[in-house]
Design a protein around this motif. Structure first.
Motif, PDB file in Angstrom:
ATOM      1  N   THR A   1       4.595 -59.320  -3.209  1.00 11.39           N
ATOM      2  CA  THR A   1       4.105 -58.823  -4.315  1.00 11.39           C
ATOM      3  C   THR A   1       4.913 -58.365  -5.525  1.00 11.39           C
ATOM      4  O   THR A   1       4.939 -57.275  -6.205  1.00 11.39           O
ATOM      5  N   MET A   2       6.238 -59.119  -5.224  1.00 12.28           N
ATOM      6  CA  MET A   2       7.465 -58.599  -6.149  1.00 12.28           C
ATOM      7  C   MET A   2       8.028 -59.793  -6.796  1.00 12.28           C
ATOM      8  O   MET A   2       8.163 -60.978  -6.470  1.00 12.28           O
ATOM      9  N   SER A   3       8.314 -59.409  -7.965  1.00  9.01           N
ATOM     10  CA  SER A   3       8.816 -60.385  -9.018  1.00  9.01           C
ATOM     11  C   SER A   3      10.454 -59.904  -9.271  1.00  9.01           C
ATOM     12  O   SER A   3      10.813 -58.821  -8.735  1.00  9.01           O
ATOM     13  N   LEU A   4      11.073 -60.700  -9.977  1.00  8.25           N
ATOM     14  CA  LEU A   4      12.560 -60.393 -10.232  1.00  8.25           C
ATOM     15  C   LEU A   4      12.389 -59.128 -10.886  1.00  8.25           C
ATOM     16  O   LEU A   4      13.351 -58.179 -10.884  1.00  8.25           O
TER      17      LEU A   4
ATOM     18  N   LEU B   1      15.363 -65.462  -1.033  1.00 10.09           N
ATOM     19  CA  LEU B   1      14.860 -64.373  -1.755  1.00 10.09           C
ATOM     20  C   LEU B   1      13.730 -63.653  -0.947  1.00 10.09           C
ATOM     21  O   LEU B   1      13.863 -62.625  -0.935  1.00 10.09           O
ATOM     22  N   TYR B   2      12.606 -64.199  -0.684  1.00 11.70           N
ATOM     23  CA  TYR B   2      11.640 -63.600  -0.102  1.00 11.70           C
ATOM     24  C   TYR B   2      12.004 -62.986   1.270  1.00 11.70           C
ATOM     25  O   TYR B   2      11.200 -62.223   1.864  1.00 11.70           O
ATOM     26  N   MET B   3      12.978 -63.805   1.961  1.00 13.31           N
ATOM     27  CA  MET B   3      13.286 -63.274   3.154  1.00 13.31           C
ATOM     28  C   MET B   3      14.150 -61.821   2.967  1.00 13.31           C
ATOM     29  O   MET B   3      13.873 -60.802   3.688  1.00 13.31           O
ATOM     30  N   ASP B   4      14.775 -61.777   1.921  1.00  6.55           N
ATOM     31  CA  ASP B   4      15.572 -60.504   1.398  1.00  6.55           C
ATOM     32  C   ASP B   4      14.581 -59.458   1.079  1.00  6.55           C
ATOM     33  O   ASP B   4      14.628 -58.410   1.685  1.00  6.55           O
ATOM     34  N   LEU B   5      13.625 -59.829   0.605  1.00  6.01           N
ATOM     35  CA  LEU B   5      12.688 -59.020  -0.033  1.00  6.01           C
ATOM     36  C   LEU B   5      11.788 -58.338   1.094  1.00  6.01           C
ATOM     37  O   LEU B   5      10.959 -57.199   0.900  1.00  6.01           O
ATOM     38  N   THR B   6      11.577 -58.955   2.263  1.00  6.91           N
ATOM     39  CA  THR B   6      10.873 -58.596   3.338  1.00  6.91           C
ATOM     40  C   THR B   6      11.648 -57.135   3.708  1.00  6.91           C
ATOM     41  O   THR B   6      10.837 -56.166   3.981  1.00  6.91           O
ATOM     42  N   PHE B   7      12.842 -57.014   3.579  1.00  3.08           N
ATOM     43  CA  PHE B   7      13.401 -55.889   4.059  1.00  3.08           C
ATOM     44  C   PHE B   7      13.569 -54.637   3.077  1.00  3.08           C
ATOM     45  O   PHE B   7      13.562 -53.402   3.237  1.00  3.08           O
TER      46      PHE B   7
ATOM     47  N   LYS C   1       9.586 -73.581 -13.686  1.00  5.35           N
ATOM     48  CA  LYS C   1       9.014 -74.591 -12.952  1.00  5.35           C
ATOM     49  C   LYS C   1       9.105 -74.813 -11.467  1.00  5.35           C
ATOM     50  O   LYS C   1       8.148 -74.972 -10.657  1.00  5.35           O
ATOM     51  N   THR C   2      10.435 -74.493 -11.053  1.00  3.61           N
ATOM     52  CA  THR C   2      10.566 -74.640  -9.625  1.00  3.61           C
ATOM     53  C   THR C   2       9.907 -73.416  -8.896  1.00  3.61           C
ATOM     54  O   THR C   2       9.429 -73.496  -7.695  1.00  3.61           O
ATOM     55  N   MET C   3       9.823 -72.178  -9.534  1.00  3.51           N
ATOM     56  CA  MET C   3       9.286 -71.161  -8.791  1.00  3.51           C
ATOM     57  C   MET C   3       7.839 -71.164  -8.619  1.00  3.51           C
ATOM     58  O   MET C   3       7.192 -71.115  -7.663  1.00  3.51           O
ATOM     59  N   ILE C   4       7.321 -72.109  -9.650  1.00  2.00           N
ATOM     60  CA  ILE C   4       5.555 -72.432  -9.489  1.00  2.00           C
ATOM     61  C   ILE C   4       5.512 -73.561  -8.579  1.00  2.00           C
ATOM     62  O   ILE C   4       4.489 -73.545  -7.661  1.00  2.00           O
ATOM     63  N   ASP C   5       6.221 -74.772  -8.662  1.00  2.00           N
ATOM     64  CA  ASP C   5       5.895 -76.115  -8.196  1.00  2.00           C
ATOM     65  C   ASP C   5       6.493 -75.970  -6.655  1.00  2.00           C
ATOM     66  O   ASP C   5       6.068 -76.985  -5.694  1.00  2.00           O
TER      67      ASP C   5
ATOM     68  N   PHE D   1       7.466 -63.514  -6.011  1.00  2.00           N
ATOM     69  CA  PHE D   1       7.917 -64.492  -5.195  1.00  2.00           C
ATOM     70  C   PHE D   1       7.068 -64.775  -3.905  1.00  2.00           C
ATOM     71  O   PHE D   1       6.266 -63.817  -3.696  1.00  2.00           O
ATOM     72  N   LYS D   2       7.023 -66.205  -3.559  1.00  2.00           N
ATOM     73  CA  LYS D   2       5.861 -66.407  -2.590  1.00  2.00           C
ATOM     74  C   LYS D   2       5.885 -65.584  -1.296  1.00  2.00           C
ATOM     75  O   LYS D   2       6.748 -65.299  -0.921  1.00  2.00           O
TER      76      LYS D   2
END
Length: 527
Positions: free
Chosen positions: A356-359, A99-105, A87-91, A352-353
């Motif tokens: 294009t990566m999920s857990l 997370l999405y800052m981490d995933l940039t790198f 719910k939180t990931m969607i809303d 993650f917003k």
């Protein structure tokens, strides 16, 4: 870590003997130079590290910067239920900047390889679509306007150099470097200096080392102590965390007493202009202290760790995210209690917003990168067995932000810059807080209204009659200059500052909020 909410400050004072520097933990006698794990165990720990971050961020999200300079009372419930993560990931997808800052790198490493230069990481971060605050936004602005790392994170160019930003983004470095804390720090070093310096960098270096060591020890006390060996003892970051460790020894069953000691000694903000003289504190070391508080008093118990790192306040989504990630790595995904994983599986395929990566993608990608780093650092992969060339932590170089600078005064301006504005001050430095924005927008630097505008003001800064710079002040929220003007290391004495707007505009305005003044000596209390 996003938008501060300034609350009334409650003066807290607890008298206690000053803590002595911590005697950090050492490897057990005969500790192996190498550690062998099965691929299944390694993957389980990597999954635990990423999942722990998501759990902690979700759990602490509703309390983020709502308890500043105070802890959250025990009787206040924090929600957790089946389906809450999804719910939180969607809303509220913007919550997961951890997370999405981490995933940039991570994405740069995936697409460009482990040897991708820092410029690739800097470009990806600077041009990403997400909104940023504090050191991240100041660093982004510097990059977009021609400055390169590490200058973009240096305290002379970034008033938020000691803020928490890289600390919440450094998880990737430790998760890529199982049992290799020096490699984790080395991977994070150039990236961390895109937006931070000094204690701001040390926060990320320490977190990276925590993750790395959590792969090869089941003793959270050992992990906390050993990781601190990467940080110079002369730094204020080291001294703060060493105090927390010693207070844990002194008050082993009373995390709140430790919290009061942290508040008494380490709550004075020096860098972040939004935190100086306010209860809001986004400084890396005090928030890292809350991570350590949760880990030590949690004692390996996931629930206690989540509760304490969240109830300590301030950046109370990022801190349990880091603590949950470290403990999740130590325990492994399978041993994270089912209570905390309820509904997680339903969220593991959600991207993650801004990515294009999920857990599930990150679990796989993280395993791939970890195996690559292990092999290039003396480890071996033999079928299902992974042998890690375990590293003894080495101390990094000393660097400190804002040396000799003490905030002494904040004065409200609260007016729009029409053509020129001047003020006088006595000291060695200043920061002018404010924002370039549409006229229909409020005065808050956290309000993204007007993000679509491409208009930018140009303004000149003069100090004592000498032109210092011509600054570009974009109205676009993702391109904005987080603080309007600043200058440190001025000669001690009286100074005159003049700001001249070169291109006034009928639809936009430069709002001047406050000026913060620094001198070479702190204000002495009369108490």
């Amino acid at each position: 870590m996003k938008i501060p909410l300034l609350l009334l400050f409650a003066l807290l004072s607890v008298v206690a003997p000053p803590a002595k520097p911590a005697k950090t933990g050492t490897p057990a006698a005969g500790a192996p130079a190498a550690v062998t794990l099965s691929k299944k165990t390694l993957q389980d720990k990597i999954k635990g590290g990423w999942a722990g971050q998501v759990i902690g961020c979700t759990f602490g999200g509703p309390t983020e910067f709502r308890f500043n300079g105070t802890m959250m009372n025990d009787y206040q419930p924090i929600p957790w239920y089946e389906g809450y993560v999804k719910k939180t990931m969607i809303d509220n997808p913007g919550l997961y900047d951890d997370l999405y800052m981490d995933l940039t790198f991570v994405d740069v490493f995936e697409k460009k390889g482990l040897d991708a230069p820092v410029s690739e990481h800097a470009n990806a971060y600077a041009n990403a679509g997400y909104m940023l605050w504090h050191a991240n936004q100041a660093g982004r602005y510097n990059l977009l306007n021609g400055m390169k790392a590490p200058e973009s994170g240096h305290w002379l160019n970034n008033p938020h150099a000691d803020d928490i930003d890289f600390q919440i983004e450094a998880d990737f470095s430790g998760l890529m470097s199982p049992g290799m804390p020096n490699t984790a720090v080395q991977i994070g070093d150039p990236i961390g200096h895109i937006m931070n310096y000094g204690d701001g960098w040390y926060g990320g270096a320490y977190v990276g080392a925590l993750y790395s060591l959590a792969f090869v020890s089941n003793d959270i006390n050992y992990v906390v102590n050993e990781a601190l060996k990467t940080i110079p003892t002369q730094s204020t970051f080291y001294q703060c965390i060493a105090d927390v460790i010693n207070w844990h020894k002194q008050f082993p069953n009373d995390w709140k007493r430790n919290w009061f000691e942290i508040q008494r000694k380490w709550a004075d903000e020096v860098g972040c202009p939004e935190g100086v003289f306010y209860p809001f504190d986004i400084d890396a070391k005090i928030n890292s202290a809350y991570i350590v508080l949760g880990l030590l008093y949690g004692g390996g118990d996931f629930t206690k760790t989540m509760e304490i790192s969240t109830r300590a306040g301030q950046d109370s989504d990022c801190n349990p995210s880091s603590a949950g990630g470290v403990l999740g790595t130590l325990l492994g995904y399978d041993k994270i209690p089912a209570y905390w994983k309820q509904g997680l599986q339903d969220a593991e395929d959600i991207d993650f917003k801004y990515t294009t990566m999920s857990l599930n993608d990150v679990y796989s990608m993280g395993m791939k990168h970890a195996l690559q780093v292990i092999e290039r650092n003396g480890g071996k992969i033999n079928g299902d067995q992974v042998t890690i060339a375990r590293q003894t932590p080495k101390t990094v170089r000393l660097e400190q932000s804002f040396p000799g600078h003490h905030p002494v005064l904040v004065t409200g301006i609260r007016k729009d810059l029409e053509n020129e504005y001047s003020f006088n001050f006595e000291g060695i430095g200043f920061v002018v807080k404010g924002a370039a924005q549409p006229k229909n927008r409020g005065s808050s630097n956290s309000n993204p209204v007007g993000s679509e505008s491409s208009f930018a003001f140009n303004a000149e800064l003069y100090i004592d009659g000498k032109k210092i710079e011509t600054a570009k002040l974009p109205v676009n929220f993702t391109h904005r200059r987080y603080d309007l003007f600043w200058k440190y290391q001025l000669p001690k004495g009286k100074h005159t500052v003049r700001i001249k707007l070169l291109n006034p505009d009928s639809e936009h305005v430069v709002r001047l909020n406050e000026v913060l003044v620094y001198n070479d000596q702190p204000v002495k209390s009369k108490l």
